[in-house]
Design a protein around this motif. Sequence first.
Motif, PDB file in Angstrom:
ATOM      1  N   LYS B 291       0.809  -1.221   0.000  1.00 45.37           N
ATOM      2  CA  LYS B 291       0.000   0.000   0.000  1.00 45.37           C
ATOM      3  C   LYS B 291       0.846   1.276   0.000  1.00 45.37           C
ATOM      4  O   LYS B 291       0.348   2.344  -0.312  1.00 45.37           O
ATOM      5  N   LYS B 292       2.097   1.152   0.392  1.00 45.95           N
ATOM      6  CA  LYS B 292       2.962   2.336   0.427  1.00 45.95           C
ATOM      7  C   LYS B 292       3.702   2.564  -0.886  1.00 45.95           C
ATOM      8  O   LYS B 292       4.400   3.556  -1.050  1.00 45.95           O
ATOM      9  N   GLN B 293       3.579   1.623  -1.809  1.00 43.42           N
ATOM     10  CA  GLN B 293       4.352   1.741  -3.052  1.00 43.42           C
ATOM     11  C   GLN B 293       3.790   2.845  -3.948  1.00 43.42           C
ATOM     12  O   GLN B 293       2.593   3.078  -3.982  1.00 43.42           O
ATOM     13  N   ASP B 294       4.698   3.466  -4.697  1.00 42.49           N
ATOM     14  CA  ASP B 294       4.300   4.563  -5.582  1.00 42.49           C
ATOM     15  C   ASP B 294       3.324   4.116  -6.658  1.00 42.49           C
ATOM     16  O   ASP B 294       2.563   4.917  -7.169  1.00 42.49           O
ATOM     17  N   TYR B 295       3.369   2.843  -7.024  1.00 47.50           N
ATOM     18  CA  TYR B 295       2.518   2.379  -8.111  1.00 47.50           C
ATOM     19  C   TYR B 295       1.180   1.827  -7.611  1.00 47.50           C
ATOM     20  O   TYR B 295       0.389   1.313  -8.396  1.00 47.50           O
ATOM     21  N   ILE B 296       0.954   1.920  -6.314  1.00 44.51           N
ATOM     22  CA  ILE B 296      -0.288   1.403  -5.729  1.00 44.51           C
ATOM     23  C   ILE B 296      -1.104   2.534  -5.104  1.00 44.51           C
ATOM     24  O   ILE B 296      -0.558   3.398  -4.417  1.00 44.51           O
ATOM     25  N   ALA B 297      -2.397   2.512  -5.371  1.00 47.17           N
ATOM     26  CA  ALA B 297      -3.326   3.414  -4.685  1.00 47.17           C
ATOM     27  C   ALA B 297      -4.278   2.558  -3.865  1.00 47.17           C
ATOM     28  O   ALA B 297      -4.529   1.405  -4.202  1.00 47.17           O
ATOM     29  N   THR B 298      -4.781   3.135  -2.777  1.00 50.86           N
ATOM     30  CA  THR B 298      -5.792   2.434  -1.988  1.00 50.86           C
ATOM     31  C   THR B 298      -7.127   3.108  -2.266  1.00 50.86           C
ATOM     32  O   THR B 298      -7.233   4.324  -2.159  1.00 50.86           O
ATOM     33  N   ASP B 299      -8.118   2.325  -2.665  1.00 51.73           N
ATOM     34  CA  ASP B 299      -9.380   2.963  -3.070  1.00 51.73           C
ATOM     35  C   ASP B 299     -10.291   3.243  -1.874  1.00 51.73           C
ATOM     36  O   ASP B 299      -9.932   2.978  -0.718  1.00 51.73           O
ATOM     37  N   GLN B 305      -5.182  -0.716  -5.680  1.00 55.05           N
ATOM     38  CA  GLN B 305      -5.407  -0.486  -7.105  1.00 55.05           C
ATOM     39  C   GLN B 305      -4.116  -0.036  -7.751  1.00 55.05           C
ATOM     40  O   GLN B 305      -3.252   0.549  -7.101  1.00 55.05           O
ATOM     41  N   LEU B 306      -4.015  -0.302  -9.040  1.00 55.93           N
ATOM     42  CA  LEU B 306      -2.817   0.098  -9.768  1.00 55.93           C
ATOM     43  C   LEU B 306      -2.890   1.576 -10.151  1.00 55.93           C
ATOM     44  O   LEU B 306      -3.912   2.036 -10.647  1.00 55.93           O
ATOM     45  N   LYS B 307      -1.789   2.290  -9.897  1.00 60.38           N
ATOM     46  CA  LYS B 307      -1.721   3.684 -10.335  1.00 60.38           C
ATOM     47  C   LYS B 307      -1.179   3.710 -11.756  1.00 60.38           C
ATOM     48  O   LYS B 307       0.030   3.712 -11.961  1.00 60.38           O
ATOM     49  N   ARG B 308      -2.101   3.664 -12.708  1.00 61.13           N
ATOM     50  CA  ARG B 308      -1.660   3.596 -14.091  1.00 61.13           C
ATOM     51  C   ARG B 308      -1.047   4.904 -14.534  1.00 61.13           C
ATOM     52  O   ARG B 308      -1.334   5.960 -14.011  1.00 61.13           O
ATOM     53  N   PRO B 312      -6.376   9.325 -16.684  1.00 64.41           N
ATOM     54  CA  PRO B 312      -7.570   8.526 -16.383  1.00 64.41           C
ATOM     55  C   PRO B 312      -8.621   8.573 -17.494  1.00 64.41           C
ATOM     56  O   PRO B 312      -9.378   7.620 -17.671  1.00 64.41           O
ATOM     57  N   TYR B 315      -8.834   5.416 -19.612  1.00 69.31           N
ATOM     58  CA  TYR B 315      -9.342   4.123 -19.155  1.00 69.31           C
ATOM     59  C   TYR B 315     -10.526   4.213 -18.187  1.00 69.31           C
ATOM     60  O   TYR B 315     -11.106   3.197 -17.826  1.00 69.31           O
TER      61      TYR B 315
END
Lengths: 225, 334
Positions: B291-299, B305-308, B312, B315
């Motif tokens: 959850k702390k990774q730059d590429y992850i968001a928490t909804d 969730q993936l931070k594409r 936005p 997609y």
Amino acid sequence: MIFKKPTLFEKDFAAISDLYPKLRYSRDEKHKSWVISGELDICDATGLYWDTFQVLIIVRHPYPVHVPNIFERSTIIPRTEAWHISEYGECCLDIPHNLKLAFKRGMRLAGFMHEKVYPYFANQLHRLSRQGYAGEEYDHRFEGVMQYYKEELNLPTPILATQFIKSILDKKIIDRNSACLCGSGRKTKKCHLAVLHTLTELGEKVLRHDLVNFEQWEVSLAGNN
Amino acid sequence: MNIYEDYLQPIRKAIAADGQTRTYSEFAGGNVRNKINLRALNEAMPEKRLLPSLEQFADAVGLKPDFTQKLGSHPDFAHLKHTEDTEEHYIVSMFVDVRRSTQLYGRYEPATVFVINNAIQRAAIHTALIFGGYIHRLQGDGLFAYFGGKNMSIKDAVNRALQFASVYSYFVKHDLKEVFEQQGIEQIYTRIGVDLGYDEDVVWAMAGIGEISEVTTFSLHTNLASKMQANAVSNGIVIGDHIKKEAALLQEFFTPVCLRTGKETDRYIFEIPKKGFRYTQHDFDWLKFLKKQDYIATDFSGNIQLKRKQAPAVYANSNNLAPIAVKSKPYYDF
Ligand SMILES: [Zn+2]
């Protein structure tokens, strides 16, 4: 090692860290407050990611009494009044009356984040994608307060609002079974009883402030005529 | 986070086709059917290309997989093959065990089980490749992998190993589990062990004879990784103290295993009391880490969730912001 018992704020912060893992907090002794800062990721209702705001939230001691102040440190939201944000990035989440009541009625950090902060930023993204705001807005400044009295308290005119505020400030004892102050002809208990309770809950300071504004408003209207 | 969607599709299809094709396979004969399935599988899931959903993930992480590597040979040490040379070099060793009930075999045709196996393995291999891991051996649905090498710092190797282990645990715990649960098969989970041996702890050399040989590590810490895997809870990751030492910023995610079990004897995975050597094993909170990774968001519901990387608008549909946004009624008075 010395273990200090976590304060209520620290416990509440730990409880939201699953939902807001990229926020952290520190203590600001000088200003007697907690400072929450970090990233707020916004996803839509299907879970798709939209954007990340850098935020700063000031929670004054004692917690949970005061309504926190929230600032956007990134500059995704245009800094104009129309976007409900100050030039310094302070966000106006809701009419202060609602926020104050929410905290009086037991709102804590988790509720504040989930019901006020997250929706505010999701709404800004909704508008940024050229869709406008998803819901309603309050008018700005005192017009917004009048709108609040009209829509939420069913006191549509400054005269009525003033009358109700005064009755609370004068500590008049209101009989639930007597005719309502608003002149509807119904008994208070079947009319504005809940509103009287809400006004009492808002507290003297807020009511006096609003009263001054309502009176000035009437004066200015009279002047214009 | 649907980064494995394209790997789950073949599993769903194989399961859906399973009962219906029984008659067909009886007529066609097992061999023919297996060939058909293997070809279809390779078309649906090429070995050397990420499927689009995982490609998006690699893109968000900002890494590209290296598809040139061969199973079983770490390229930095491949030159030791058929020699008597040895080398000392640090390595992160990881054992991934995917446990599932043997129910699967009784329930589906061998060809279906084959597809399921391969899809799970390919998802693992592709994910490991994204994070620069080297697959040393495949074991059923699980694997034994190395992270690190001559052109990577120890810290990067540790970090990437933890990223891989976390993302893969998430895949099995959420995505795969969901597919199987719909089939009434409840038990599927990972157990992962990870450890780091420093240069002085690890000898790289040939093992075996002639054709039946491989270049591998001789290290206490490779063994410990395997032992710690067995100590992990379902969907858990246990890591050795060296990993903790090299991950200075991740201290909040580690807790000694003995705190979970309540048994002081579980604190150390290995001890040489005479030398005063005690080696601690830790549980790793991979979900918190992820959850702390730059590429992850928490909804809004707390799911990851993936931070594409794309805008936005490409997609997503802003109508889906509305259910959350509509609760906001902003004001202005500054
Ligand atoms: Zn009334």
